[in-house]
Design a protein around this motif. Structure first.
Motif, PDB file in Angstrom:
ATOM      1  N   LYS A  12      39.087  88.583 134.423  1.00  0.00           N
ATOM      2  CA  LYS A  12      38.344  89.845 134.554  1.00  0.00           C
ATOM      3  C   LYS A  12      37.962  90.402 133.186  1.00  0.00           C
ATOM      4  O   LYS A  12      36.914  91.023 133.033  1.00  0.00           O
ATOM      5  CB  LYS A  12      39.165  90.873 135.333  1.00  0.00           C
ATOM      6  N   SER A  13      38.814  90.150 132.182  1.00  0.00           N
ATOM      7  CA  SER A  13      38.514  90.617 130.826  1.00  0.00           C
ATOM      8  C   SER A  13      37.402  89.802 130.182  1.00  0.00           C
ATOM      9  O   SER A  13      36.725  90.277 129.271  1.00  0.00           O
ATOM     10  CB  SER A  13      39.756  90.517 129.938  1.00  0.00           C
ATOM     11  N   TRP A  14      37.227  88.585 130.631  1.00  0.00           N
ATOM     12  CA  TRP A  14      36.240  87.676 130.048  1.00  0.00           C
ATOM     13  C   TRP A  14      35.024  87.648 130.960  1.00  0.00           C
ATOM     14  O   TRP A  14      34.715  86.659 131.607  1.00  0.00           O
ATOM     15  CB  TRP A  14      36.842  86.285 129.882  1.00  0.00           C
ATOM     16  N   GLU A  15      34.310  88.736 131.024  1.00  0.00           N
ATOM     17  CA  GLU A  15      33.098  88.831 131.836  1.00  0.00           C
ATOM     18  C   GLU A  15      31.958  88.113 131.121  1.00  0.00           C
ATOM     19  O   GLU A  15      31.595  88.485 129.996  1.00  0.00           O
ATOM     20  CB  GLU A  15      32.710  90.293 132.080  1.00  0.00           C
ATOM     21  N   ARG A  16      31.411  87.108 131.742  1.00  0.00           N
ATOM     22  CA  ARG A  16      30.360  86.310 131.114  1.00  0.00           C
ATOM     23  C   ARG A  16      29.129  87.155 130.771  1.00  0.00           C
ATOM     24  O   ARG A  16      28.500  86.946 129.744  1.00  0.00           O
ATOM     25  CB  ARG A  16      29.977  85.143 132.011  1.00  0.00           C
ATOM     26  N   ASP A  17      28.804  88.084 131.649  1.00  0.00           N
ATOM     27  CA  ASP A  17      27.643  88.948 131.380  1.00  0.00           C
ATOM     28  C   ASP A  17      27.866  89.771 130.112  1.00  0.00           C
ATOM     29  O   ASP A  17      26.949  89.935 129.301  1.00  0.00           O
ATOM     30  CB  ASP A  17      27.360  89.869 132.571  1.00  0.00           C
ATOM     31  N   ASP A  18      29.090  90.281 129.951  1.00  0.00           N
ATOM     32  CA  ASP A  18      29.405  91.054 128.742  1.00  0.00           C
ATOM     33  C   ASP A  18      29.363  90.169 127.499  1.00  0.00           C
ATOM     34  O   ASP A  18      28.888  90.592 126.441  1.00  0.00           O
ATOM     35  CB  ASP A  18      30.792  91.702 128.864  1.00  0.00           C
ATOM     36  N   LEU A  20      27.538  87.456 127.117  1.00  0.00           N
ATOM     37  CA  LEU A  20      26.120  87.195 126.816  1.00  0.00           C
ATOM     38  C   LEU A  20      25.460  88.391 126.130  1.00  0.00           C
ATOM     39  O   LEU A  20      24.657  88.222 125.212  1.00  0.00           O
ATOM     40  CB  LEU A  20      25.359  86.830 128.092  1.00  0.00           C
ATOM     41  N   LEU A  21      25.803  89.588 126.568  1.00  0.00           N
ATOM     42  CA  LEU A  21      25.264  90.792 125.921  1.00  0.00           C
ATOM     43  C   LEU A  21      25.707  90.860 124.461  1.00  0.00           C
ATOM     44  O   LEU A  21      24.908  91.198 123.581  1.00  0.00           O
ATOM     45  CB  LEU A  21      25.705  92.056 126.661  1.00  0.00           C
ATOM     46  N   ASN A  22      26.973  90.535 124.206  1.00  0.00           N
ATOM     47  CA  ASN A  22      27.469  90.530 122.825  1.00  0.00           C
ATOM     48  C   ASN A  22      26.756  89.486 121.980  1.00  0.00           C
ATOM     49  O   ASN A  22      26.441  89.734 120.810  1.00  0.00           O
ATOM     50  CB  ASN A  22      28.982  90.296 122.800  1.00  0.00           C
ATOM     51  N   ILE A  23      26.485  88.340 122.569  1.00  0.00           N
ATOM     52  CA  ILE A  23      25.748  87.290 121.849  1.00  0.00           C
ATOM     53  C   ILE A  23      24.336  87.770 121.536  1.00  0.00           C
ATOM     54  O   ILE A  23      23.834  87.585 120.424  1.00  0.00           O
ATOM     55  CB  ILE A  23      25.737  85.975 122.661  1.00  0.00           C
ATOM     56  N   LYS A  24      23.690  88.409 122.516  1.00  0.00           N
ATOM     57  CA  LYS A  24      22.342  88.930 122.302  1.00  0.00           C
ATOM     58  C   LYS A  24      22.317  90.015 121.232  1.00  0.00           C
ATOM     59  O   LYS A  24      21.332  90.183 120.532  1.00  0.00           O
ATOM     60  CB  LYS A  24      21.756  89.467 123.607  1.00  0.00           C
ATOM     61  N   LYS A  25      23.443  90.763 121.125  1.00  0.00           N
ATOM     62  CA  LYS A  25      23.540  91.798 120.091  1.00  0.00           C
ATOM     63  C   LYS A  25      23.740  91.200 118.712  1.00  0.00           C
ATOM     64  O   LYS A  25      23.653  91.904 117.707  1.00  0.00           O
ATOM     65  CB  LYS A  25      24.700  92.748 120.405  1.00  0.00           C
ATOM     66  N   GLY A  26      24.036  89.901 118.674  1.00  0.00           N
ATOM     67  CA  GLY A  26      24.186  89.240 117.379  1.00  0.00           C
ATOM     68  C   GLY A  26      25.619  88.952 116.978  1.00  0.00           C
ATOM     69  O   GLY A  26      25.862  88.489 115.871  1.00  0.00           O
ATOM     70  N   GLY A  28      28.963  86.900 116.629  1.00  0.00           N
ATOM     71  CA  GLY A  28      29.259  85.477 116.569  1.00  0.00           C
ATOM     72  C   GLY A  28      30.342  85.109 117.562  1.00  0.00           C
ATOM     73  O   GLY A  28      31.096  85.961 118.042  1.00  0.00           O
ATOM     74  N   THR A  29      30.428  83.829 117.856  1.00  0.00           N
ATOM     75  CA  THR A  29      31.420  83.373 118.828  1.00  0.00           C
ATOM     76  C   THR A  29      32.840  83.632 118.329  1.00  0.00           C
ATOM     77  O   THR A  29      33.715  83.995 119.126  1.00  0.00           O
ATOM     78  CB  THR A  29      31.235  81.877 119.137  1.00  0.00           C
ATOM     79  N   ASP A  30      33.078  83.465 117.037  1.00  0.00           N
ATOM     80  CA  ASP A  30      34.415  83.729 116.489  1.00  0.00           C
ATOM     81  C   ASP A  30      34.796  85.197 116.669  1.00  0.00           C
ATOM     82  O   ASP A  30      35.932  85.513 117.035  1.00  0.00           O
ATOM     83  CB  ASP A  30      34.492  83.348 115.009  1.00  0.00           C
ATOM     84  N   GLU A  31      33.829  86.081 116.428  1.00  0.00           N
ATOM     85  CA  GLU A  31      34.099  87.512 116.606  1.00  0.00           C
ATOM     86  C   GLU A  31      34.444  87.832 118.052  1.00  0.00           C
ATOM     87  O   GLU A  31      35.381  88.598 118.324  1.00  0.00           O
ATOM     88  CB  GLU A  31      32.869  88.339 116.215  1.00  0.00           C
ATOM     89  N   ILE A  32      33.690  87.249 118.971  1.00  0.00           N
ATOM     90  CA  ILE A  32      33.908  87.516 120.394  1.00  0.00           C
ATOM     91  C   ILE A  32      35.288  87.022 120.821  1.00  0.00           C
ATOM     92  O   ILE A  32      36.034  87.739 121.498  1.00  0.00           O
ATOM     93  CB  ILE A  32      32.793  86.855 121.240  1.00  0.00           C
ATOM     94  N   VAL A  33      35.647  85.812 120.399  1.00  0.00           N
ATOM     95  CA  VAL A  33      36.950  85.252 120.762  1.00  0.00           C
ATOM     96  C   VAL A  33      38.078  86.064 120.137  1.00  0.00           C
ATOM     97  O   VAL A  33      39.067  86.393 120.816  1.00  0.00           O
ATOM     98  CB  VAL A  33      37.035  83.758 120.347  1.00  0.00           C
ATOM     99  N   ASN A  34      37.945  86.400 118.864  1.00  0.00           N
ATOM    100  CA  ASN A  34      38.997  87.185 118.198  1.00  0.00           C
ATOM    101  C   ASN A  34      39.179  88.548 118.853  1.00  0.00           C
ATOM    102  O   ASN A  34      40.310  89.019 119.028  1.00  0.00           O
ATOM    103  CB  ASN A  34      38.695  87.337 116.708  1.00  0.00           C
ATOM    104  N   GLU A  35      38.076  89.176 119.217  1.00  0.00           N
ATOM    105  CA  GLU A  35      38.155  90.477 119.890  1.00  0.00           C
ATOM    106  C   GLU A  35      38.885  90.342 121.224  1.00  0.00           C
ATOM    107  O   GLU A  35      39.735  91.172 121.574  1.00  0.00           O
ATOM    108  CB  GLU A  35      36.736  91.013 120.106  1.00  0.00           C
ATOM    109  N   PHE A  36      38.583  89.274 121.959  1.00  0.00           N
ATOM    110  CA  PHE A  36      39.255  89.029 123.237  1.00  0.00           C
ATOM    111  C   PHE A  36      40.750  88.814 123.025  1.00  0.00           C
ATOM    112  O   PHE A  36      41.577  89.358 123.772  1.00  0.00           O
ATOM    113  CB  PHE A  36      38.629  87.809 123.928  1.00  0.00           C
ATOM    114  N   LEU A  37      41.099  88.011 122.015  1.00  0.00           N
ATOM    115  CA  LEU A  37      42.514  87.738 121.735  1.00  0.00           C
ATOM    116  C   LEU A  37      43.264  89.018 121.366  1.00  0.00           C
ATOM    117  O   LEU A  37      44.401  89.230 121.801  1.00  0.00           O
ATOM    118  CB  LEU A  37      42.649  86.705 120.618  1.00  0.00           C
ATOM    119  N   ILE A  38      42.637  89.875 120.594  1.00  0.00           N
ATOM    120  CA  ILE A  38      43.272  91.141 120.195  1.00  0.00           C
ATOM    121  C   ILE A  38      43.467  92.051 121.406  1.00  0.00           C
ATOM    122  O   ILE A  38      44.543  92.631 121.601  1.00  0.00           O
ATOM    123  CB  ILE A  38      42.444  91.843 119.088  1.00  0.00           C
ATOM    124  N   LYS A  39      42.431  92.177 122.240  1.00  0.00           N
ATOM    125  CA  LYS A  39      42.512  93.066 123.409  1.00  0.00           C
ATOM    126  C   LYS A  39      43.544  92.582 124.425  1.00  0.00           C
ATOM    127  O   LYS A  39      44.130  93.394 125.141  1.00  0.00           O
ATOM    128  CB  LYS A  39      41.143  93.163 124.100  1.00  0.00           C
TER     129      LYS A  39
END
Length: 137
Positions: A12-18, A20-26, A28-39
């Motif tokens: 539930k925390s890893w919403e694909r739509d969210d 994709l929105l983060n990717i569209k905002k620019g 990076g994949t490392d940032e997205i993964v690190n943010e998920f790991l922290i949360k």
């Protein structure tokens, strides 16, 4: 907490739509993964403590599946690029052919006009030579 509850919560925390929105905002994949790991640090630590060796094997297989999907997407993207590139070359050739045709038409009309004049000039020259030989004879 059980593995299935932790996995459902992480899913539930890893919403694909969210994502994709983060990717569209620019982001990076490392940032997205690190943010998920922290949360989700607490849940990930719990999950890690509950994993058995066969679960780790399953995670490895899922990772390989994701790698295969990534490669497939890349190949499809490359095929699309090659197709677009071929279409570009075909369009480029179509654009070149008419200009070559125009050039060829100009040269052919020039040659036809020039060759007609050359034939007439050659015939006149031969006639002039023949007449002058008769005159000197």
């Amino acid at each position: 907490m059980s593995i299935s509850k932790i996995l459902n919560s992480l899913e539930k925390s890893w919403e694909r739509d969210d994502i994709l929105l983060n990717i569209k905002k620019g982001l990076g994949t490392d940032e997205i993964v690190n943010e998920f790991l922290i949360k989700n640090e607490r849940q990930i630590k719990e999950l890690n403590a509950l994993l058995r060796p066969e679960d780790i094997d399953l995670l490895n297989q899922v990772e390989q599946l994701s790698t295969c999907e990534s490669k497939l997407i890349s190949e499809i993207k490359n095929l699309n690029y090659l197709k677009n590139n071929e279409n570009y070359h075909i369009l480029n050739q179509k654009m070149i052919v008419p200009s070559n045709r125009v050039f060829f038409n100009k040269i052919s009309s020039f040659m036809i006009n020039w060759s007609n004049k050359a034939v007439v000039i050659t015939l006149l020259t031969i006639s002039a030579i023949a007449l002058s030989k008769q005159a000197w004879a």
